[in-house]
Structure formats: C-alpha cells, structure tokens
Design a protein around this motif. Structure first.
Motif, PDB file in Angstrom:
ATOM      1  N   SER A 150       0.798  -1.230   0.000  1.00  0.00           N
ATOM      2  CA  SER A 150       0.000   0.000   0.000  1.00  0.00           C
ATOM      3  C   SER A 150       0.829   1.277   0.000  1.00  0.00           C
ATOM      4  O   SER A 150       0.265   2.374   0.004  1.00  0.00           O
ATOM      5  CB  SER A 150      -0.920   0.005   1.227  1.00  0.00           C
ATOM      6  N   LEU A 152       2.743   4.461  -1.168  1.00  0.00           N
ATOM      7  CA  LEU A 152       2.674   5.312  -2.347  1.00  0.00           C
ATOM      8  C   LEU A 152       4.076   5.785  -2.725  1.00  0.00           C
ATOM      9  O   LEU A 152       4.787   6.365  -1.901  1.00  0.00           O
ATOM     10  CB  LEU A 152       1.776   6.517  -2.082  1.00  0.00           C
ATOM     11  N   ARG A 174       1.935   1.586  -5.195  1.00  0.00           N
ATOM     12  CA  ARG A 174       1.085   2.660  -5.711  1.00  0.00           C
ATOM     13  C   ARG A 174       1.998   3.738  -6.279  1.00  0.00           C
ATOM     14  O   ARG A 174       3.096   3.948  -5.771  1.00  0.00           O
ATOM     15  CB  ARG A 174       0.218   3.254  -4.595  1.00  0.00           C
ATOM     16  N   SER A 195      -3.412  -0.569  -6.277  1.00  0.00           N
ATOM     17  CA  SER A 195      -4.745   0.028  -6.437  1.00  0.00           C
ATOM     18  C   SER A 195      -4.778   1.497  -6.841  1.00  0.00           C
ATOM     19  O   SER A 195      -5.855   2.030  -7.097  1.00  0.00           O
ATOM     20  CB  SER A 195      -5.600  -0.143  -5.164  1.00  0.00           C
ATOM     21  N   ILE A 196      -3.622   2.191  -6.923  1.00  0.00           N
ATOM     22  CA  ILE A 196      -3.658   3.615  -7.274  1.00  0.00           C
ATOM     23  C   ILE A 196      -2.552   3.951  -8.276  1.00  0.00           C
ATOM     24  O   ILE A 196      -1.377   3.646  -8.047  1.00  0.00           O
ATOM     25  CB  ILE A 196      -3.496   4.503  -6.026  1.00  0.00           C
ATOM     26  N   TYR A 197      -2.949   4.576  -9.394  1.00  0.00           N
ATOM     27  CA  TYR A 197      -2.009   5.268 -10.272  1.00  0.00           C
ATOM     28  C   TYR A 197      -2.601   6.647 -10.544  1.00  0.00           C
ATOM     29  O   TYR A 197      -3.745   6.771 -10.999  1.00  0.00           O
ATOM     30  CB  TYR A 197      -1.781   4.540 -11.592  1.00  0.00           C
ATOM     31  N   VAL A 217      -7.891  -1.113  -9.320  1.00  0.00           N
ATOM     32  CA  VAL A 217      -7.025   0.054  -9.432  1.00  0.00           C
ATOM     33  C   VAL A 217      -7.854   1.244  -9.900  1.00  0.00           C
ATOM     34  O   VAL A 217      -8.790   1.099 -10.687  1.00  0.00           O
ATOM     35  CB  VAL A 217      -5.850  -0.216 -10.412  1.00  0.00           C
TER      36      VAL A 217
END
Length: 266
Positions: A150, A152, A174, A195-197, A217
């Motif tokens: 998780s 970033l 991320r 899950s994040i871009y 994502v």
C-alpha cells in the motif's frame, strides 16, 4: 548490547559497525565516514547530529525520530531491511534500496524523503511494503519482482527522472507522478499492483515502455500525457476505474481470466 550517545563525537572508519542492540542518539555527533553500518536493533534519532556513512547503512529493525536531530546522508546508500518498521520523519536519504523477501512486509510511517535513486528490490512475488509515502526526487528502479503493498511512490523531482522496470514482474505498490520540473521517463515494464495510479503534474515521456495495472485500481490521468503500451489486467470481483482521459499511442490490452472483472469510468 546497545549504544547511547548524548554528547561528544564518535568517528567510525572503514571498518564495519554492527549494532545488535538499540542505538540511541540524543546529542553529540556521530560520524559514519566510510563504514558499513548494520542497525539490527532499534535506531532512535532524538537529537544531535548523525553523519551517515558514504558507504551502505542497513536499517533492519525500527527507526524513529523526535526532537530536532540532524541527519546528513553523506551521499551514501541506505538499505530498508526486509520486515523493518521505519518512521524517519524529516530525514532525507540519498540512495535507498527497499528490500523484500518471501512473505515479508516492510512497514513505513509518514513521508520518506529520497533524494537519490530509489530501488524496490525483491526476487519474491510475496514481498510487500505497506504504509507511508516515499517522496522520490531521483530515479526509481524496479528489478526482478519489486514490491507490492500500500505504500505510495510519489515522483516529486524538479529535474528529469526515470522509472525503470526490468525482469520478472517489476511491481510498484502505488504510484503518483507529481513532478515539478523536467521530464519523467518510463522504461521497460512497470506494474502497478497497489490500487492507485495518479498523474498529477509534470511532463511524461513513455518511450517504448509498457504500463501494467493489476486487479482493483483507480487510474487517474488528466489526458495531456501519452502512454506507449497500456495493459489493464482484471482480478476476481475487481474493478478498474478510469478517472479522466487516457491516451495510448501503442498497444492497449484489456485482459482478465475472471467473468467478475469490471472496467468503469473515463
């Protein structure tokens, strides 16, 4: 046994320094010089001045900061050990190797500032890195399997930066591109598995790269940047959400082995 420094000056040499007990510094000056330093127990930086080694220091347990200490990276490299739990506060590291092993979790709290090269390194697909945000001002390299989780990785440089994935499944947990100067170059295959871009700011040159997202994502892109190859891989009951406009100059692949995958938005 541990080591406590409340004043005075300690100067290392080229010899290895191994701390198997807690290292507490609240005053004075610690000079790592060119030593190889292994922090195998708690590293508590609560005051004084810590001049790190120009070689390699490994943080293999915990790190915490309080008060107003001074940390000088001395252009050295710091290894974030597998399973470590680090809260470095305002410390600025030069080069950082975030290391993973089989079913291990590296835990970060708060912002982690990296002015040099950040490497996410593991040969195991089960290695994870959770929590915190790494503010990367230099290049990011992801060989072999990289790290999931998780955490970033936020690209915040003021000059050119390159994100490179090579070999295996080079995973980034991320990713946010928030460059304030220069161009961010993408090279090789880069997997986003956390899950994040998000593309927030800067200039992007995707070159011949392939950007790959996996399972659930949210892909946020304002539409001004152009990607080369983009692969969206769905997971079981997983949703890929597009926020904004995504321009793909090369090959767009949308793939899933599950009938329960979804692609929404954009």
């Amino acid at each position: 046994s541990g080591f406590t420094q409340a004043g005075g000056t300690f100067s290392g040499s080229s010899a290895t320094i191994t701390m198997n007990g807690p290292f507490n510094i609240s005053g004075g000056t610690f000079n790592g010089n060119t030593a190889t330093i292994a922090m195998n127990s708690a590293f508590n930086l609560n005051g004084g001045t810590f001049n790190s080694t120009s070689g390699t220091m490994s943080l293999n347990n915990t790190m915490s900061t309080s008060g107003s200490p001074t940390f000088n990276h001395n252009s050295g490299t710091v290894n974030f050990g597998t399973g470590a739990n680090l809260t470095p506060g305002t410390v600025v590291f030069n080069n950082v190797n975030a290391l993973g092993s089989s079913y291990t979790t590296l835990t970060l709290t708060g912002n982690v500032n990296v002015s040099g090269t950040l490497q996410l390194w593991s040969t195991y697909s089960t290695a994870t890195m959770n929590g915190g945000t790494i503010l990367a001002s230099g290049n990011v390299t992801v060989p072999n399997e990289g790290l999931s989780g998780s955490t970033l990785i936020k690209i915040v440089g003021t000059t050119n930066q390159t994100i490179t994935g090579s070999g295996g499944t080079p995973r980034i947990p991320r990713l946010e591109i928030a460059s304030t100067g220069g161009t961010v170059f993408l090279a090789g295959n880069i997997w986003i598995v956390g899950s994040i871009y998000t593309f927030t700011s800067g200039s992007l040159d995707a070159g011949t790269s392939t950007l790959i997202t996996y399972s659930t994502v949210t892909f946020t892109s304002p539409g001004t940047e152009i990607y080369n190859n983009l692969t969206l891989i769905g997971g079981s009951y997983a949703t890929t959400t597009i926020a904004g406009t995504v321009n793909v100059a090369g090959l767009l692949t949308i793939n899933s082995s599950y009938g329960t995958s979804a692609l929404n938005g954009g």
